[in-house]
Scaffold this motif. Structure first.
Motif, mmCIF file in Angstrom:
data_model
loop_
_atom_site.group_PDB
_atom_site.id
_atom_site.type_symbol
_atom_site.label_atom_id
_atom_site.label_comp_id
_atom_site.label_asym_id
_atom_site.label_seq_id
_atom_site.Cartn_x
_atom_site.Cartn_y
_atom_site.Cartn_z
ATOM 1 N N ASP A 22 0.874 -1.172 0.000
ATOM 2 C CA ASP A 22 0.000 0.000 0.000
ATOM 3 C C ASP A 22 0.914 1.226 0.000
ATOM 4 O O ASP A 22 1.230 1.786 1.047
ATOM 5 C CB ASP A 22 -0.904 -0.017 1.229
ATOM 6 N N ARG A 172 7.511 -3.132 14.848
ATOM 7 C CA ARG A 172 6.527 -3.942 15.587
ATOM 8 C C ARG A 172 6.215 -3.326 16.954
ATOM 9 O O ARG A 172 5.051 -3.210 17.350
ATOM 10 C CB ARG A 172 7.068 -5.361 15.787
ATOM 11 N N THR A 197 3.889 -5.439 4.579
ATOM 12 C CA THR A 197 2.776 -6.385 4.462
ATOM 13 C C THR A 197 2.710 -7.298 5.681
ATOM 14 O O THR A 197 1.630 -7.530 6.249
ATOM 15 C CB THR A 197 2.942 -7.224 3.190
ATOM 16 N N THR A 198 3.860 -7.799 6.112
ATOM 17 C CA THR A 198 3.920 -8.665 7.293
ATOM 18 C C THR A 198 3.407 -7.937 8.530
ATOM 19 O O THR A 198 2.623 -8.489 9.317
ATOM 20 C CB THR A 198 5.366 -9.136 7.528
ATOM 21 N N GLY A 200 1.384 -5.367 8.737
ATOM 22 C CA GLY A 200 -0.058 -5.144 8.664
ATOM 23 C C GLY A 200 -0.856 -6.385 9.014
ATOM 24 O O GLY A 200 -1.888 -6.312 9.694
ATOM 25 N N GLU A 201 -0.385 -7.544 8.556
ATOM 26 C CA GLU A 201 -1.064 -8.807 8.871
ATOM 27 C C GLU A 201 -0.965 -9.130 10.360
ATOM 28 O O GLU A 201 -1.922 -9.617 10.963
ATOM 29 C CB GLU A 201 -0.447 -9.937 8.050
ATOM 30 N N GLU A 202 0.174 -8.844 10.955
ATOM 31 C CA GLU A 202 0.361 -9.140 12.378
ATOM 32 C C GLU A 202 -0.512 -8.252 13.265
ATOM 33 O O GLU A 202 -1.078 -8.725 14.263
ATOM 34 C CB GLU A 202 1.820 -8.951 12.764
ATOM 35 N N GLY A 204 -3.152 -6.290 12.212
ATOM 36 C CA GLY A 204 -4.544 -6.191 11.804
ATOM 37 C C GLY A 204 -4.997 -4.792 11.452
ATOM 38 O O GLY A 204 -6.188 -4.469 11.573
#
Length: 350
Positions: A22, A172, A197-198, A200-202, A204
């Protein structure tokens, strides 16, 4: 001084990079050598919904070519009249790095859209954890008379250092702190698309990745900078030349080439000198410059050539030895420019 773009190759790189996460394109300063209006137009062509600029003064240079939102990266300050005027513009998103500034924006007329900046290990801007908790309490403060929200919270902004070691772990840690205080998008700099991307997935939440150098300058082979030969003069060993009338060390030709300090020739960012080798190179280069010798960024007849004296405002003088083949007036020669500090005369697409 001309910047030539292999348009198809360059735009293929832009599209691939923009699609990797993004991405929020960054257009600031000198526009990475291309100019801000051109980059704004490219961001529009890519389909970006948001463009980031460095300062409030730069908003006017991009908004005619870009129809989306514009984020101002430099934090808002009450003494910046342009930033104050733009804070309530519905297309402008303001960065806030101090609680006192957030309080001023909450109390201001209109409803500013704001990003709250967390301080990173860069120690440049941003609120620390305790101040962030206090700032969050101000986000939904209503106007005592009208009951309106003081500001619109657009998310958290986190500007990480360039070093890769520990970078994702810091992202993080700060990301968890941010979304724990108030959920919202994380706007990040200096993560890779995969790391963004990682993260954002972690967590949420959306991670919006600001990209400047790696977007616009990420495929150097698509870009070429050249300088026009303005004049060529034969010179004998011992002849005096230039403003400072230095003696020429050997016979050859004086080349007068387009490009000087006004174009960024001879200007460079200070080196971090992080390794022994880089320190040795810096020491050797500094020693040569101290005795009046500096290698120019111009390549003539296959080699970079020495400056005869420091670059002038719009031209430079270099020495071509007698055993080399001189160019003709009007020819173009390659010149190595740091595009983040360059101001070229023409940008050409081929």
């Amino acid at each position: 001084m001309t910047l030539t773009i292999q348009a198809e190759r360059w735009r293929t790189h832009l599209e691939r990079t923009f699609a990797s996460a993004d991405v929020v394109p960054v257009a600031k300063g000198n526009g990475y050598g291309f100019g801000l209006p051109r980059l704004a137009g490219e961001a529009e062509r890519l389909g970006a919904t948001t463009l980031a600029v460095g300062t409030a003064d730069e908003v006017a240079q991009v908004r005619d070519a870009f129809s989306g939102d514009v984020v101002v990266l430099t934090p808002w300050r009450a003494h910046d009249t342009q930033a104050v005027a733009l804070a309530t513009d519905p297309r402008v998103v303001t960065t806030v790095s101090r609680e006192v500034d957030l309080a001023a924006l909450v109390a201001a007329e209109g409803t500013p859209r704001v990003l709250l900046e967390l301080r990173t290990s860069m120690r440049r801007h941003g609120v620390e954890a305790d101040e962030a908790r206090s700032a969050v309490r101000r986000l939904d403060v209503g106007d005592a008379l009208g009951g309106r929200p003081g500001v619109v919270f657009e998310g958290w902004t986190i500007h990480l250092p360039l070093l890769t070691s520990g970078r994702l772990e810091e992202a993080r840690r700060l990301g968890r702190l941010a979304v724990g205080l108030r959920r919202g998008p994380l706007w990040m700099s200096h993560l890779s698309p995969a790391e963004a991307t990682t993260l954002g997935e972690e967590l949420g939440v959306p991670v919006r990745l600001r990209l400047g150098t790696s977007l616009w300058l990420g495929d150097p082979a698509a870009l070429r900078t050249t300088a026009t030969v303005i004049d060529v003069h034969p010179v004998a060993k011992g002849d005096r030349i230039g403003y400072r009338q230095r003696r020429v060390a050997r016979a050859g030709w004086v080349l007068v080439l387009a490009g000087g300090t006004a174009h960024g020739v001879g200007l460079e960012a200070p080196s971090a000198a992080a390794s022994l080798r880089s320190r040795a190179v810096a020491a050797a280069t500094g020693g040569l410059e101290a005795v009046g010798r500096a290698l120019s960024p111009y390549t003539v007849d296959g080699r970079k050539r020495w400056f005869l004296e420091p670059p002038h405002m719009q031209s430079s003088m270099v020495l071509l030895p007698g055993d080399a083949t001189p160019p003709s007036v009007g020819d173009s020669v390659p010149v190595e420019l740091r595009l983040t500090t360059a101001d070229v005369d023409a940008v050409v697409e081929v």
